[in-house]
Design an enzyme around this catalytic site. Structure first.
Site, mmCIF file in Angstrom:
data_model
loop_
_atom_site.group_PDB
_atom_site.id
_atom_site.type_symbol
_atom_site.label_atom_id
_atom_site.label_comp_id
_atom_site.label_asym_id
_atom_site.label_seq_id
_atom_site.Cartn_x
_atom_site.Cartn_y
_atom_site.Cartn_z
ATOM 1 N N ASP A 1 53.663 68.378 34.951
ATOM 2 C CA ASP A 1 54.139 69.385 36.486
ATOM 3 C C ASP A 1 52.815 70.863 36.837
ATOM 4 O O ASP A 1 52.981 71.436 36.181
ATOM 5 C CB ASP A 1 55.141 70.089 35.585
ATOM 6 C CG ASP A 1 56.619 70.824 36.309
ATOM 7 O OD1 ASP A 1 55.800 70.950 37.977
ATOM 8 O OD2 ASP A 1 57.728 71.544 36.728
ATOM 9 N N GLY B 1 56.845 65.161 44.360
ATOM 10 C CA GLY B 1 56.759 64.442 45.984
ATOM 11 C C GLY B 1 56.083 64.748 46.560
ATOM 12 O O GLY B 1 55.747 64.029 47.852
ATOM 13 N N ASP C 1 63.564 70.216 42.763
ATOM 14 C CA ASP C 1 64.935 69.829 40.616
ATOM 15 C C ASP C 1 66.432 69.140 41.540
ATOM 16 O O ASP C 1 66.690 70.063 42.716
ATOM 17 C CB ASP C 1 64.706 71.071 40.361
ATOM 18 C CG ASP C 1 63.236 71.474 39.748
ATOM 19 O OD1 ASP C 1 62.610 70.366 40.045
ATOM 20 O OD2 ASP C 1 63.475 72.560 38.838
HETATM 21 C C1 GLA Z 1 59.968 72.300 37.199
HETATM 22 C C2 GLA Z 1 60.300 71.225 37.358
HETATM 23 C C3 GLA Z 1 61.887 70.618 36.650
HETATM 24 C C4 GLA Z 1 61.285 71.273 35.016
HETATM 25 C C5 GLA Z 1 61.706 72.868 35.275
HETATM 26 C C6 GLA Z 1 60.568 73.724 34.068
HETATM 27 O O1 GLA Z 1 60.375 73.312 38.247
HETATM 28 O O2 GLA Z 1 60.978 70.272 38.295
HETATM 29 O O3 GLA Z 1 62.018 69.573 36.350
HETATM 30 O O4 GLA Z 1 60.767 70.909 34.401
HETATM 31 O O5 GLA Z 1 59.513 73.263 36.300
HETATM 32 O O6 GLA Z 1 60.260 74.892 34.979
#
Ligand code: GLA
Length: 379
Positions: free
Chosen positions: A145, A184, A205
């Site tokens: 991430d 994205g 998200d």
């Molecule tokens: C981001 C990701 C989520 C999750 C959080 C965790 O927002 O997009 O899917 O993994 O971090 O902190």
């Protein structure tokens, strides 16, 4: 095999480097992820209970095999720089063994930046070491991430930085599904596979609300050419069963994700799942659309106001068709065979009602409830 050789040859001719050979994620990954329901309230005990529930609820046998721990498992690094889990996860290797013992696989989460999105330790400057640690623990899936990486890298470095971890994972010799999460940015679908990704998030998200789910799901139209065996668009994890939508809306959610050949990662508390939720998630006829061996992502074929018809080509010349009603009232949604290049009579089966609806010719309609779906398989 032949198909991927052909793709590689076609790309080489087009002057682009061939896609890396992929044996992982031949169909979209299926499993569960801790974030949508538990966020930071996830620990060893809960993950074990979820693994138990994956088996007892029938989720595993319906195809959901990855048990993925999202953010907040990370602890400090030891004197040699090895990443340790925090006190919520006393022994990752033992946890992985437990999950494997149930016939399941286990996933974990990190960031290319110094910190994860929840401010835990990331993999910055420890990529190879962390990959080796994951492999030693028995990890089968990594979600990576972007988060704080924006503080230490240029955005244009992103493909290279994602490739760094892909290579580190590959070097371990353990097959580890690699999930890119950077919401994205910079058309990741155009380069995600070349950075070694088996899947990449295409959006921000998801939230457990109809508005969020529909705006993400229906926006995926046009990305279908980037998905295929080994490399998938990821419109984020499922919210089915988390309580913010009706059962009708959750059926539309799972239907749309299946038409999109999206990864199916349940995000609810499987330990206390009502039978209605389990029935939605484990509908094998619906899951089979997602997991179809042809590996094509579906797309919109017709739209009239709030009514939409989506289609996904399936192996053996079959089709999956979703009739969606995004409006506030029940509506008649029409399908026209000519939109599919079909003519004559075709047998259709309703995958939520589990019954055959006979032969249909030229054009036909079904009544679809507000925010609902009729999902068909065409023979
Ligand atoms: C981001 C990701 C989520 C999750 C959080 C965790 O927002 O997009 O899917 O993994 O971090 O902190």
């Amino acid at each position: 095999m032949l198909r991927s050789l052909f793709t590689a040859a076609a790309l080489a001719i087009a002057g682009m480097p061939p896609l890396p050979a992929q044996e992982l994620a031949a169909t979209p990954p299926m499993g569960w992820n801790s974030w949508n329901h538990f966020e930071a309230k996830i620990d060893d005990k809960t993950v074990r209970e979820i693994a138990d529930a994956m088996v007892s609820s029938g989720m595993r046998d319906a195809g959901y095999v990855y048990v993925n721990i999202d953010d907040t498992w990370e602890g400090e690094r030891d004197a040699q720089g090895n990443i340790l889990a925090n006190s919520k996860f006393p022994d990752m290797k033992a946890l992985a063994d437990y999950v494997h013992g149930k016939g399941l696989k286990i996933g974990i989460y990190s960031s290319p930046g110094p910190k994860t999105c929840a401010e835990y330790e990331g993999s910055y400057k420890h990529e190879e070491q962390d990959a080796r640690t994951y492999a030693a623990w028995g990890i089968d899936y990594l979600k990576y991430d972007w988060c704080s990486a924006s503080k230490v890298y240029l955005r244009s470095d992103m493909p290279k930085i994602y490739k760094l971890m892909a290579d580190a994972l590959k070097a371990t010799g353990r097959p580890i599904v690699y999930s890119l999460c950077q919401y994205g940015m910079d058309k990741v679908w155009e380069w995600g596979a070349r950075s070694g990704g088996n899947l990449w998030r295409t959006t921000g998200d998801i939230e457990d609300k109809w508005k969020s789910m529909e705006s993400i799901g229906f926006k995926q139209n046009g990305l279908e050419k980037y998905a295929g065996p080994g490399h998938w668009n990821d419109p984020d994890m499922l919210e089915v069963g988390n309580g913010g939508m009706t059962a009708t809306e959750y059926r539309a959610h799972l239907s749309l994700w299946s038409l999109l050949a999206a990864p199916l990662l349940a995000g609810n508390d499987l330990r206390s799942m009502p039978s209605e939720t389990a029935g939605i998630l484990t509908n094998r006829e619906v899951v089979a659309i997602d997991q179809d061996a042809l590996g094509k992502q579906g797309y919109r074929v017709a739209q009239e106001g709030a009514n939409e018809v989506w289609a996904k080509p399936l192996a053996g010349g079959e089709w999956a068709i979703g009739l969606f009603n995004r409006g506030p009232e029940t509506a008649k949604v029409t399908v026209r065979w000519k939109d599919f290049g079909l003519s004559g009579k075709h047998r259709v089966r309703d995958l939520w009602a589990h019954h055959d609806r006979g032969n249909q010719k030229d054009q036909f309609w079904y009544e679809v409830p507000s925010h609902g779906v009729v999902l068909l398989r065409v023979k």
